[in-house]
Design a protein around this motif. Structure first.
Motif, PDB file in Angstrom:
ATOM      1  N   ALA A   1      37.202  28.659  38.311  1.00  0.00           N
ATOM      2  CA  ALA A   1      36.974  29.746  39.259  1.00  0.00           C
ATOM      3  C   ALA A   1      38.174  30.688  39.224  1.00  0.00           C
ATOM      4  O   ALA A   1      39.242  30.328  38.712  1.00  0.00           O
ATOM      5  N   PRO A   2      38.037  31.886  39.745  1.00  0.00           N
ATOM      6  CA  PRO A   2      39.174  32.812  39.769  1.00  0.00           C
ATOM      7  C   PRO A   2      40.406  32.171  40.409  1.00  0.00           C
ATOM      8  O   PRO A   2      40.332  31.647  41.514  1.00  0.00           O
ATOM      9  N   GLY A   3      41.517  32.150  39.670  1.00  0.00           N
ATOM     10  CA  GLY A   3      42.762  31.591  40.177  1.00  0.00           C
ATOM     11  C   GLY A   3      42.855  30.074  40.118  1.00  0.00           C
ATOM     12  O   GLY A   3      43.900  29.503  40.396  1.00  0.00           O
ATOM     13  N   GLU A   4      41.780  29.386  39.735  1.00  0.00           N
ATOM     14  CA  GLU A   4      41.769  27.917  39.691  1.00  0.00           C
ATOM     15  C   GLU A   4      42.405  27.414  38.401  1.00  0.00           C
ATOM     16  O   GLU A   4      42.279  28.031  37.347  1.00  0.00           O
TER      17      GLU A   4
ATOM     18  N   PRO B   1      44.513  30.680  29.562  1.00  0.00           N
ATOM     19  CA  PRO B   1      43.748  31.551  30.460  1.00  0.00           C
ATOM     20  C   PRO B   1      42.300  31.658  30.001  1.00  0.00           C
ATOM     21  O   PRO B   1      42.014  31.705  28.807  1.00  0.00           O
ATOM     22  N   VAL B   2      41.379  31.685  30.961  1.00  0.00           N
ATOM     23  CA  VAL B   2      39.952  31.781  30.659  1.00  0.00           C
ATOM     24  C   VAL B   2      39.336  32.839  31.566  1.00  0.00           C
ATOM     25  O   VAL B   2      39.517  32.791  32.790  1.00  0.00           O
ATOM     26  N   GLN B   3      38.624  33.785  30.975  1.00  0.00           N
ATOM     27  CA  GLN B   3      37.882  34.750  31.770  1.00  0.00           C
ATOM     28  C   GLN B   3      36.774  33.998  32.511  1.00  0.00           C
ATOM     29  O   GLN B   3      36.033  33.220  31.909  1.00  0.00           O
TER      30      GLN B   3
ATOM     31  N   ASP C   1      33.629  46.272  38.698  1.00  0.00           N
ATOM     32  CA  ASP C   1      32.898  45.601  39.773  1.00  0.00           C
ATOM     33  C   ASP C   1      33.710  45.568  41.062  1.00  0.00           C
ATOM     34  O   ASP C   1      33.433  44.801  41.958  1.00  0.00           O
ATOM     35  N   GLY C   2      34.754  46.392  41.116  1.00  0.00           N
ATOM     36  CA  GLY C   2      35.548  46.488  42.335  1.00  0.00           C
ATOM     37  C   GLY C   2      36.626  45.444  42.453  1.00  0.00           C
ATOM     38  O   GLY C   2      37.302  45.343  43.463  1.00  0.00           O
ATOM     39  N   SER C   3      36.835  44.622  41.419  1.00  0.00           N
ATOM     40  CA  SER C   3      37.867  43.593  41.503  1.00  0.00           C
ATOM     41  C   SER C   3      38.857  43.762  40.365  1.00  0.00           C
ATOM     42  O   SER C   3      38.535  44.286  39.315  1.00  0.00           O
ATOM     43  N   SER C   4      40.050  43.299  40.558  1.00  0.00           N
ATOM     44  CA  SER C   4      41.101  43.380  39.558  1.00  0.00           C
ATOM     45  C   SER C   4      40.830  42.369  38.458  1.00  0.00           C
ATOM     46  O   SER C   4      40.333  41.276  38.701  1.00  0.00           O
ATOM     47  N   SER C   5      41.187  42.715  37.197  1.00  0.00           N
ATOM     48  CA  SER C   5      40.971  41.791  36.082  1.00  0.00           C
ATOM     49  C   SER C   5      41.789  40.518  36.245  1.00  0.00           C
ATOM     50  O   SER C   5      41.392  39.460  35.766  1.00  0.00           O
TER      51      SER C   5
END
Length: 115
Positions: A92-95, A62-64, A26-30
């Motif tokens: 959220a991403p990075g939260e 860690p949570v996807q 999707d164009g973003s890093s995992s």
């Protein structure tokens, strides 16, 4: 083949490999698709998150971001009843979402209620 051409081929290979390993489609890093739950307890206890032990508190899990948003959590502390809770939602991403359990406070409240 000149040294410059060898270097150029090497550079292209490195960039290609990085793009393959970091692409999630999707164009973003995992790495950008992960958030964390930070578990703390007093005293320390074992954290079991969705059936997997992550060791003793304090611990970050860690949570996807787009995984199932319902999580079962158990904290086991010797001498105490197991603490079970269901968490709803993902960070959220990075939260980082803090989750704390203070068994000393619980014990004091139970003591006050029994008097």
């Amino acid at each position: 083949m000149s040294l410059f051409k060898i270097f150029l081929i090497f550079l292209i290979l490195v960039i290609s490999i990085q793009g393959i390993t970091a692409d999630t489609g999707d164009g973003s890093s995992s790495d950008n698709m992960i958030g964390w739950y930070q578990f703390n307890s007093e005293p320390q206890g074992e954290v079991i998150f969705d059936g997997i032990s992550f060791g003793s508190t304090p611990v970050s899990v860690p949570v996807q971001v787009y995984s199932n948003p319902v999580h079962d959590v158990t904290i086991k502390i010797e001498g105490y009843e197991e603490y079970n809770r269901q968490l709803t939602g993902n960070p959220a991403p990075g939260e980082t979402i803090p989750v704390s359990l203070n068994t000393n406070l619980i014990a004091n409240i139970q003591k006050l209620l029994s008097e």
